[in-house]
Design a protein around this motif. Sequence first.
Motif, PDB file in Angstrom:
ATOM      1  N   PHE A   1      -8.255  16.458  23.464  1.00  0.00           N
ATOM      2  CA  PHE A   1      -8.184  15.714  24.718  1.00  0.00           C
ATOM      3  C   PHE A   1      -6.955  14.810  24.683  1.00  0.00           C
ATOM      4  O   PHE A   1      -6.729  14.087  23.699  1.00  0.00           O
ATOM      5  CB  PHE A   1      -9.443  14.870  24.917  1.00  0.00           C
ATOM      6  N   HIS A   2      -6.170  14.826  25.751  1.00  0.00           N
ATOM      7  CA  HIS A   2      -4.973  13.992  25.806  1.00  0.00           C
ATOM      8  C   HIS A   2      -4.714  13.598  27.254  1.00  0.00           C
ATOM      9  O   HIS A   2      -5.213  14.227  28.190  1.00  0.00           O
ATOM     10  CB  HIS A   2      -3.772  14.750  25.239  1.00  0.00           C
ATOM     11  N   ASP A   3      -3.897  12.543  27.436  1.00  0.00           N
ATOM     12  CA  ASP A   3      -3.525  12.150  28.790  1.00  0.00           C
ATOM     13  C   ASP A   3      -2.204  12.811  29.161  1.00  0.00           C
ATOM     14  O   ASP A   3      -1.610  13.545  28.376  1.00  0.00           O
ATOM     15  CB  ASP A   3      -3.461  10.628  28.918  1.00  0.00           C
TER      16      ASP A   3
ATOM     17  N   ILE B   1       3.072  16.474  22.734  1.00  0.00           N
ATOM     18  CA  ILE B   1       2.865  17.917  22.529  1.00  0.00           C
ATOM     19  C   ILE B   1       4.161  18.671  22.798  1.00  0.00           C
ATOM     20  O   ILE B   1       4.523  19.609  22.069  1.00  0.00           O
ATOM     21  CB  ILE B   1       1.722  18.417  23.434  1.00  0.00           C
ATOM     22  N   ASP B   2       4.891  18.271  23.829  1.00  0.00           N
ATOM     23  CA  ASP B   2       6.174  18.896  24.143  1.00  0.00           C
ATOM     24  C   ASP B   2       7.172  18.689  23.000  1.00  0.00           C
ATOM     25  O   ASP B   2       7.876  19.623  22.588  1.00  0.00           O
ATOM     26  CB  ASP B   2       6.722  18.298  25.433  1.00  0.00           C
ATOM     27  N   ALA B   3       7.231  17.457  22.465  1.00  0.00           N
ATOM     28  CA  ALA B   3       8.151  17.179  21.363  1.00  0.00           C
ATOM     29  C   ALA B   3       7.784  17.972  20.116  1.00  0.00           C
ATOM     30  O   ALA B   3       8.666  18.470  19.394  1.00  0.00           O
ATOM     31  CB  ALA B   3       8.151  15.683  21.056  1.00  0.00           C
ATOM     32  N   LEU B   4       6.493  18.121  19.852  1.00  0.00           N
ATOM     33  CA  LEU B   4       6.049  18.895  18.690  1.00  0.00           C
ATOM     34  C   LEU B   4       6.441  20.362  18.822  1.00  0.00           C
ATOM     35  O   LEU B   4       6.841  21.005  17.848  1.00  0.00           O
ATOM     36  CB  LEU B   4       4.528  18.755  18.538  1.00  0.00           C
ATOM     37  N   ALA B   5       6.370  20.890  20.046  1.00  0.00           N
ATOM     38  CA  ALA B   5       6.738  22.286  20.272  1.00  0.00           C
ATOM     39  C   ALA B   5       8.245  22.508  20.157  1.00  0.00           C
ATOM     40  O   ALA B   5       8.705  23.524  19.640  1.00  0.00           O
ATOM     41  CB  ALA B   5       6.239  22.732  21.644  1.00  0.00           C
TER      42      ALA B   5
ATOM     43  N   PRO C   1      -5.516  22.290  23.914  1.00  0.00           N
ATOM     44  CA  PRO C   1      -5.269  21.007  24.590  1.00  0.00           C
ATOM     45  C   PRO C   1      -5.904  20.975  25.969  1.00  0.00           C
ATOM     46  O   PRO C   1      -5.851  21.945  26.725  1.00  0.00           O
ATOM     47  CB  PRO C   1      -3.741  20.944  24.671  1.00  0.00           C
ATOM     48  N   LEU C   2      -6.509  19.836  26.301  1.00  0.00           N
ATOM     49  CA  LEU C   2      -7.126  19.660  27.617  1.00  0.00           C
ATOM     50  C   LEU C   2      -6.728  18.285  28.141  1.00  0.00           C
ATOM     51  O   LEU C   2      -7.097  17.258  27.566  1.00  0.00           O
ATOM     52  CB  LEU C   2      -8.643  19.777  27.531  1.00  0.00           C
ATOM     53  N   ARG C   3      -5.971  18.283  29.234  1.00  0.00           N
ATOM     54  CA  ARG C   3      -5.500  17.021  29.797  1.00  0.00           C
ATOM     55  C   ARG C   3      -6.607  16.351  30.594  1.00  0.00           C
ATOM     56  O   ARG C   3      -7.294  16.990  31.396  1.00  0.00           O
ATOM     57  CB  ARG C   3      -4.286  17.266  30.688  1.00  0.00           C
ATOM     58  N   VAL C   4      -6.766  15.044  30.379  1.00  0.00           N
ATOM     59  CA  VAL C   4      -7.648  14.200  31.175  1.00  0.00           C
ATOM     60  C   VAL C   4      -6.820  13.034  31.699  1.00  0.00           C
ATOM     61  O   VAL C   4      -5.705  12.798  31.229  1.00  0.00           O
ATOM     62  CB  VAL C   4      -8.853  13.688  30.352  1.00  0.00           C
TER      63      VAL C   4
ATOM     64  N   ALA D   1     -10.692  16.464  18.951  1.00  0.00           N
ATOM     65  CA  ALA D   1      -9.684  15.454  18.641  1.00  0.00           C
ATOM     66  C   ALA D   1      -9.311  14.743  19.936  1.00  0.00           C
ATOM     67  O   ALA D   1      -9.182  15.380  20.986  1.00  0.00           O
ATOM     68  CB  ALA D   1      -8.454  16.098  18.003  1.00  0.00           C
ATOM     69  N   LEU D   2      -9.141  13.436  19.845  1.00  0.00           N
ATOM     70  CA  LEU D   2      -8.801  12.625  21.015  1.00  0.00           C
ATOM     71  C   LEU D   2      -7.502  11.895  20.705  1.00  0.00           C
ATOM     72  O   LEU D   2      -7.451  11.051  19.802  1.00  0.00           O
ATOM     73  CB  LEU D   2      -9.923  11.642  21.323  1.00  0.00           C
ATOM     74  N   LEU D   3      -6.446  12.237  21.427  1.00  0.00           N
ATOM     75  CA  LEU D   3      -5.111  11.728  21.144  1.00  0.00           C
ATOM     76  C   LEU D   3      -4.813  10.488  21.980  1.00  0.00           C
ATOM     77  O   LEU D   3      -4.871  10.533  23.216  1.00  0.00           O
ATOM     78  CB  LEU D   3      -4.068  12.818  21.429  1.00  0.00           C
TER      79      LEU D   3
END
Length: 679
Positions: free
Chosen positions: A358-360, A368-372, A384-387, A410-412
């Motif tokens: 879970f991420h905003d 997540i973009d930077a990690l990719a 990944p699931l955006r909230v 996991a909650l980011l």
Amino acid sequence: MSAATSRLLVCSCEKTMPLDAEAIGRGCTANITQTNQLCGLDLDRFKEALAEGGPITVACMQEAPLFQEVAENSPQVQLTFVNIRETGGWSKNAAAAGPKAAALIAAAGEEMPPLSLVTLESSGVALIYGRDEIAIEAAQRLADRLDITVLLTRPGDVTPRRTNEFPVLKGTIRNARGHLGRFELAIDDYAIPSPSSRAKLVFGPSRDGATSTCDLILDLSGGTPLFPAHELRPGYLRADPRNRAAVERAIADAGALVGTFDKPRFVNFEPSLCAHSRSSITGCTRCLDLCPTGAITPNGNAVAIDASVCAGCGSCASVCPTGAASYALPSADALMRRLRTLLLTYRKAGGSDGVVLFHDGEHGEDIIDALARFGEGLPANVLPLRVNEVTQVGPEIIASVFAYGGSGVALLTRAKPRHDVTALRRAVETSDRIVSALGFGAGIIQIIETDDPDQLRAMLDAAPHGVATQKPAGFVPRGAKRGVLETTFRELHLAAPAPVDVVPLAPGAPFGTVNLNVEGCTLCHACVTACPTGALSDNPDRAMLRFTESLCVQCGLCQSTCPEKVISIEPRLDFRAWNNPQRVLKEEEPFNCIACGKPFGTRSSIERVLAKLGGEKHWMFRGANARRLEVIKMCADCRVEAVVNESFDPHAAPQRPPVMSTEDYLRAREVKKDDPLGS
């Protein structure tokens, strides 16, 4: 997605990521078109899909503006965009990310309800609060755009201006409340300057208790913020006057706060479900204890939530045990439907050991973009699931992950979270106790507080693996939050690898039972009147106290209200009790009215009263008045009839003998003297 009419366009982004068309096909029923440069050489494939007129899902987010521009002449076509590149395709595990891609594509097709908006209006009436010329300089720069008043708190020597384009006053704000378009201030030490001030502003007599209103506040005082969680208060701008860059940003932001502004209504609230208070006795205060902005205040038996102040952290909805407060961006059932599609499709496409991240949008998508782009990307099993805000996630959302076949959560959040994560930690602790007791594994729900993409990857790799159920639930969540929560936990128990009947929980958990000292209970039913959820109930036909455990939210009102203090609450999750009907805590034989035979109380209570009052123990029922005890054995209607018909007051004191006056005494003596024998 309808298999007959929908199209799915997936792109390898110039072959920078593998596409597992077979896995995607297992999970998605749409007609799939695979390309290598959909936004360029293969753009005609998108135009062909447009010509068919059916719904189109494009597995590309970066070039969404281009595709929307091309589709301008086809407004009837429903377009859905989903990112499978940064979330899975650009990863060292990309070859195994086919089931994830299928799951993300399918979940994107789940419709979310429309937003409800709150409108704030500002006419540009601004208060600039400061100590010296910095506040006056800011006012001069904003005077052509805003209606300015400057308030200086404990000012030193301030040089008067040549012309007074705006008022400069002295005062200290004692209290502030409100939001953009409607601030109310209480000001002490209030004074106005003398117009003859020469070298410095000279203020006249001061007074306390002045009041003021404004649309926005620019706080350059450098003191304590006027509001809790001040950075989240609409219309309140604050900057350290020593930080010139911060002051410049605040001035620029203030100049734009004129007009009408819409903000989401983050929380829906139903006062009738609130368990805050009954009969001036306080029960549940979970939301009041956690709200960071002060948007929640007591309001009689319920609380009130100011949607204009609410910053959307969702903590109130996360901890609300009755569902009175529920998150609206989206609602819990809508979010769970997307979660259901994500996990069931992942499993259908061949995925295993799925972990939901879970991420905003603002922080989560960036990391997540930077990690990719610069790191190893997300693991293939991390979905990944955006909230809107991670802090909105409650126990029902976490439990549904495991019920639907997930093996971890996991909650980011940021390294320094924008919102208080106390409610989130409680949800994690409660959920971890439950899933661990049911055999899913321990420590498989984690909060990741980081701004470092590589640390995110390392923590996901190091997380313990849970046990995914072999019998995932398939229920479709519908309706209000509390009903969704009850259904989710029942389904979780059915899906558990090693189910147990009872899970003890920590104090403050929203589930539990009521323990009753049966001997001390008088069946007065004060607890029934106080219970806000109907967990405690009576029986109109019998002297009885009943309890429905699935409805109990552990608000404590029954415990606080009980006059005999024979009730205590115990936090736990008892699946047997949840699946059983009401249980009887106490039942007694009724006492039947001696006049009409109607039951009107319990035999033990009536006999207890008779034992205390009868047998010459009380003056009201001694001697000739002993017949008054019969009235106690009558119902209310017969009691009134007996009192009226027999002309006596059962509550009146015995008639006292008449008081003899001196004249009466002397007359009696004369009579006695004339007739000594009393003839």
